[in-house]
Design a protein around this motif. Structure first.
Motif, PDB file in Angstrom:
ATOM      1  N   GLY A   9       0.813  -1.224   0.000  1.00 55.23           N
ATOM      2  CA  GLY A   9       0.000   0.000   0.000  1.00 55.23           C
ATOM      3  C   GLY A   9       0.843   1.269   0.000  1.00 55.23           C
ATOM      4  O   GLY A   9       0.510   2.244  -0.669  1.00 55.23           O
ATOM      5  N   GLY A  10       1.975   1.214   0.705  1.00 55.21           N
ATOM      6  CA  GLY A  10       2.851   2.389   0.787  1.00 55.21           C
ATOM      7  C   GLY A  10       3.512   2.752  -0.540  1.00 55.21           C
ATOM      8  O   GLY A  10       4.142   3.805  -0.662  1.00 55.21           O
ATOM      9  N   ASP A  11       3.368   1.875  -1.544  1.00 54.46           N
ATOM     10  CA  ASP A  11       3.937   2.162  -2.875  1.00 54.46           C
ATOM     11  C   ASP A  11       2.942   2.873  -3.785  1.00 54.46           C
ATOM     12  O   ASP A  11       3.261   3.140  -4.953  1.00 54.46           O
ATOM     13  N   ALA A  12       1.732   3.148  -3.286  1.00 49.07           N
ATOM     14  CA  ALA A  12       0.688   3.678  -4.180  1.00 49.07           C
ATOM     15  C   ALA A  12       1.121   4.978  -4.876  1.00 49.07           C
ATOM     16  O   ALA A  12       0.884   5.154  -6.076  1.00 49.07           O
ATOM     17  N   ILE A  34      -6.593   7.829 -12.704  1.00 47.27           N
ATOM     18  CA  ILE A  34      -6.370   7.038 -11.485  1.00 47.27           C
ATOM     19  C   ILE A  34      -5.619   7.875 -10.444  1.00 47.27           C
ATOM     20  O   ILE A  34      -4.741   8.664 -10.805  1.00 47.27           O
ATOM     21  N   THR A  35      -5.986   7.677  -9.171  1.00 40.58           N
ATOM     22  CA  THR A  35      -5.293   8.401  -8.089  1.00 40.58           C
ATOM     23  C   THR A  35      -4.653   7.394  -7.138  1.00 40.58           C
ATOM     24  O   THR A  35      -4.968   6.204  -7.171  1.00 40.58           O
ATOM     25  N   GLU A  36      -3.792   7.935  -6.301  1.00 41.02           N
ATOM     26  CA  GLU A  36      -3.154   7.127  -5.266  1.00 41.02           C
ATOM     27  C   GLU A  36      -4.221   6.454  -4.395  1.00 41.02           C
ATOM     28  O   GLU A  36      -4.115   5.272  -4.064  1.00 41.02           O
ATOM     29  N   GLN A  37      -5.271   7.202  -4.061  1.00 41.44           N
ATOM     30  CA  GLN A  37      -6.335   6.668  -3.208  1.00 41.44           C
ATOM     31  C   GLN A  37      -7.051   5.510  -3.908  1.00 41.44           C
ATOM     32  O   GLN A  37      -7.397   4.504  -3.278  1.00 41.44           O
ATOM     33  N   ASP A  38      -7.265   5.642  -5.229  1.00 43.63           N
ATOM     34  CA  ASP A  38      -7.908   4.543  -5.985  1.00 43.63           C
ATOM     35  C   ASP A  38      -7.061   3.282  -5.876  1.00 43.63           C
ATOM     36  O   ASP A  38      -7.577   2.183  -5.681  1.00 43.63           O
ATOM     37  N   LEU A  39      -5.756   3.443  -6.024  1.00 43.69           N
ATOM     38  CA  LEU A  39      -4.853   2.279  -6.002  1.00 43.69           C
ATOM     39  C   LEU A  39      -4.849   1.624  -4.626  1.00 43.69           C
ATOM     40  O   LEU A  39      -4.880   0.399  -4.512  1.00 43.69           O
ATOM     41  N   ILE A  54       7.383  -4.194  -8.016  1.00 37.26           N
ATOM     42  CA  ILE A  54       8.266  -3.028  -8.159  1.00 37.26           C
ATOM     43  C   ILE A  54       9.687  -3.547  -8.382  1.00 37.26           C
ATOM     44  O   ILE A  54      10.129  -4.461  -7.677  1.00 37.26           O
ATOM     45  N   ALA A  55      10.376  -2.956  -9.358  1.00 42.23           N
ATOM     46  CA  ALA A  55      11.793  -3.273  -9.552  1.00 42.23           C
ATOM     47  C   ALA A  55      12.621  -2.147  -8.941  1.00 42.23           C
ATOM     48  O   ALA A  55      12.360  -0.962  -9.188  1.00 42.23           O
ATOM     49  N   GLU A  56      13.615  -2.533  -8.137  1.00 43.62           N
ATOM     50  CA  GLU A  56      14.529  -1.541  -7.555  1.00 43.62           C
ATOM     51  C   GLU A  56      15.955  -1.884  -7.970  1.00 43.62           C
ATOM     52  O   GLU A  56      16.348  -3.051  -7.927  1.00 43.62           O
ATOM     53  N   TRP A  57      16.685  -0.857  -8.379  1.00 45.20           N
ATOM     54  CA  TRP A  57      18.087  -1.015  -8.766  1.00 45.20           C
ATOM     55  C   TRP A  57      18.905  -0.242  -7.738  1.00 45.20           C
ATOM     56  O   TRP A  57      18.743   0.975  -7.634  1.00 45.20           O
ATOM     57  N   ASP A  58      19.721  -0.952  -6.976  1.00 50.88           N
ATOM     58  CA  ASP A  58      20.464  -0.328  -5.867  1.00 50.88           C
ATOM     59  C   ASP A  58      19.533   0.508  -4.980  1.00 50.88           C
ATOM     60  O   ASP A  58      19.867   1.646  -4.599  1.00 50.88           O
ATOM     61  N   GLY A  59      18.352  -0.045  -4.725  1.00 52.83           N
ATOM     62  CA  GLY A  59      17.396   0.630  -3.843  1.00 52.83           C
ATOM     63  C   GLY A  59      16.578   1.724  -4.492  1.00 52.83           C
ATOM     64  O   GLY A  59      15.679   2.285  -3.868  1.00 52.83           O
TER      65      GLY A  59
END
Ligand code: ACO
Length: 159
Positions: A9-12, A34-39, A54-59
């Motif tokens: 959820g914190g990634d919205a 679309i909004t953060e709240q919708d997600l 989510i893909a993270e490269w070196d964080g």
């Protein structure tokens, strides 16, 4: 170093930003509502309607993919890949392939017959990339969308 993880959820807000970046790349940003709240409501509540990785490269957030289950009357469970996106600066490092491979693994583990998606006909780079991965182009099928006034008009004809 690449890490692929399920979105929470914190990634919205991050998802919303990257969804808009992909829409801008696709020259369709004006269609995004679309909004953060919708997600948060639709993806991270009691009955999630989608999943995202989510893909993270070196964080650092480098890309995402967004998908959900659908049901085929021919072959039962399938996954619909709504979005796959790698930020410009991170492309060509295998991140897109790692994201799609992660979705493929989920499809196999969950007994889905396949993964279905759409790509714009001018997006040659992505088209070639999908071909190189072995995806089949179903050119005899045309995507169809009923929306806006046409949708309202038809809905009013329901008994
Ligand atoms: N044709 C053939 N092979 C390619 C191509 C290409 N155009 N591009 C990359 N490859 C190869 C790479 O060389 C690499 O092969 P290797 O491992 O043997 O060296 C392999 O494919 C992996 O490529 P990645 O580095 O994983 O590709 P990337 O991380 O850049 O992700 C993506 C690809 C997602 C298409 C990215 O470029 C992107 O986000 N583009 C802009 C947005 C976009 O088009 N998204 C898809 C829209 S459709 C939808 O969302 C459903």
């Amino acid at each position: 170093m690449l890490q692929i993880r399920p979105a929470i959820g914190g990634d919205a807000a991050l998802l919303c930003t990257m969804i808009r970046e992909l829409a801008e790349f696709e020259r369709e940003l004006d269609l995004v509502t679309i909004t953060e709240q919708d997600l948060v409501r639709d993806g991270f509540g009691e009955h999630p309607q989608f999943r995202a990785l989510i893909a993270e490269w070196d964080g650092q957030p480098a890309g995402y993919t967004f998908f959900f289950r659908y049901y085929s009357t021919w072959t039962d469970q399938g996954l619909f890949l709504e979005d796959i996106y790698v930020r410009d600066a991170f492309r060509g490092r295998g991140i897109g392939q790692a994201l799609l491979a992660a979705v493929a693994r989920i499809a196999v583990e969950e007994n889905c017959y396949g993964i279905h998606w759409e790509v714009l006909n001018w997006n040659e780079r992505a088209i070639e990339w999908y071909k190189a991965l072995g995806a089949e182009f179903r050119d005899q099928w045309r995507p169809v969308l009923l929306h806006g006034e046409a949708l309202e008009r038809l809905a009013k004809k329901a008994l």
